[in-house]
Design an enzyme around this catalytic site. Structure first.
Site: not given
Ligand code: SF4
Length: 366
Positions: A74, A107, A159, A256-257, A300
């Protein structure tokens, strides 16, 4: 020679920019001078690096076009750059010509997607992050033991769709702590929670706490589902946020992260925090009364975008950059099996460009 999206100089000082070796936070310096606290770790994780390199190498090995189901990761820049090189991004496998080659994104996908691809005789390269695959396996295993599986995650995220699709009759998605009261299970003594890999650690633990109030024998997953990269980036932001008037997170809105990093920055004391894809999105009004700017990036995000932001900040007088490092990462995943096999058979492999300037055969993309 192929240029790569994988970062080459993560953590290394940018040319012409002063960067102290140790952390101003550690030294407890109080100064009104303009400064930047740069989070580390930040940017590419092992799963993203692997997925992006897989598409790059598939294009190089097979030639364009190489189809990719959904965004490989993403990030707008990554998707745009790979598109220019010959990747064709599609939403579903039925948009891929019969018999063509398609890459599944980091994902992950459900078994139904694998079956749909097989019906169209597609050649697949599965770039699902191994840490997502681990969660899929947990879902399969607990479903086989007939557990009710509470998947903490965001409904509609790729995901979550992929993981839930492993055991649709056993999985229910819990989006947030507020949804806990709506959960119904068949047997309160046979319930397990698992999670999306890119959630806020704190919010997830709160959801688990409330679930356990309702289901005291709630079983934990065998190991952390929120991955090392998500956790490490949040820890770094938690450390610098209390010092910051403003935190800039480089990342896309559907990441998301990255979105979680903005939330964590605000929660841990940053006066303001914003998400940008590119330096050009930074607004002058954000800097009113700002002395300390925190900078980080989602898992990402290529380092080049962070360096652009630092250059932009330097032009605004924020040239003093101190790295706030809370962990060192050296995890690296091998390429997807299908690609490794193809490269090996053609005498090219097994090839695996590594992160941070360490590169393996067959080419040096630096
Ligand atoms: S953030 Fe990166 S290391 Fe963590 S699950 Fe997703 S792709 Fe894998």
């Amino acid at each position: 020679m192929t240029e790569t999206l994988a970062p080459r100089t993560s953590g290394a000082p940018a040319a012409g920019r002063h960067r102290r070796d140790d952390s101003a936070v550690e030294r407890g310096e109080a100064t009104a001078a303009k400064r930047v606290l740069l989070a580390a770790p930040r940017g590419y994780c092992a799963g993203v690096d692997r997925a992006v390199v897989a598409v790059e190498q598939a294009i190089e090995h097979y030639g364009a076009p190489v189809y990719v189901r959904k965004e490989i990761v993403h990030n707008k820049y990554v998707v745009e750059t790979l598109s220019e090189r010959g990747a064709v991004f599609v939403d579903e496998t039925d948009e891929v010509p019969e018999g063509a080659r398609v890459v599944f994104s980091a994902h992950g996908v459900s078994p139904a997607v694998h079956e749909a691809a097989a019906r169209r005789s597609l050649e697949t390269i599965d770039a699902t992050c191994p840490l997502v695959t681990k969660v899929h396996r947990e879902a399969v295993r607990f479903a086989a033991d007939d557990y009710d599986i509470l998947l903490i995650g965001h409904e509609g995220h790729e995901e979550v769709e992929g993981t839930a699709g492993e055991a649709p009759d056993h999985v229910q998605v819990v989006n947030s702590p507020d949804e806990v009261d709506r959960v119904t299970v068949r047997d309160p003594d046979k319930v397990v929670w698992i999670s999306q890999t890119t959630l806020s650690v704190d919010e997830t633990m709160e959801t688990v706490r409330r679930l356990r109030e309702r289901f005291p024998t709630l079983q934990d997953p065998p190991s952390d589902d929120i991955c090392y990269a998500t956790q490490n980036r949040q820890v770094a932001v938690k450390k610098l946020a209390p010092e910051c008037d403003l935190v800039i997170v480089v990342g896309s809105r559907n990441s998301s992260n990255s979105v979680r990093l903005v939330e964590v920055a605000k929660e841990y004391g940053a006066r303001a925090a914003f998400l940008v894809d590119y330096a050009k999105e930074i607004e002058p009004s954000w800097f009113d009364g700002v002395a300390t700017v925190g900078v980080t990036s989602g898992a990402s995000v290529p380092e080049i975008l962070v360096q652009d932001v630092l250059a932009h900040l330097a032009e605004r007088g924020f040239a003093d950059v101190s790295e706030v490092r809370t962990a060192t990462e050296d995890l690296m995943f091998s390429l997807p099996r299908e690609l490794r096999t193809a490269l090996k058979e053609s005498g090219q492999g097994p090839a695996r460009p590594a992160r941070g300037g360490r590169r393996a055969l067959p080419f040096d993309p630096a």
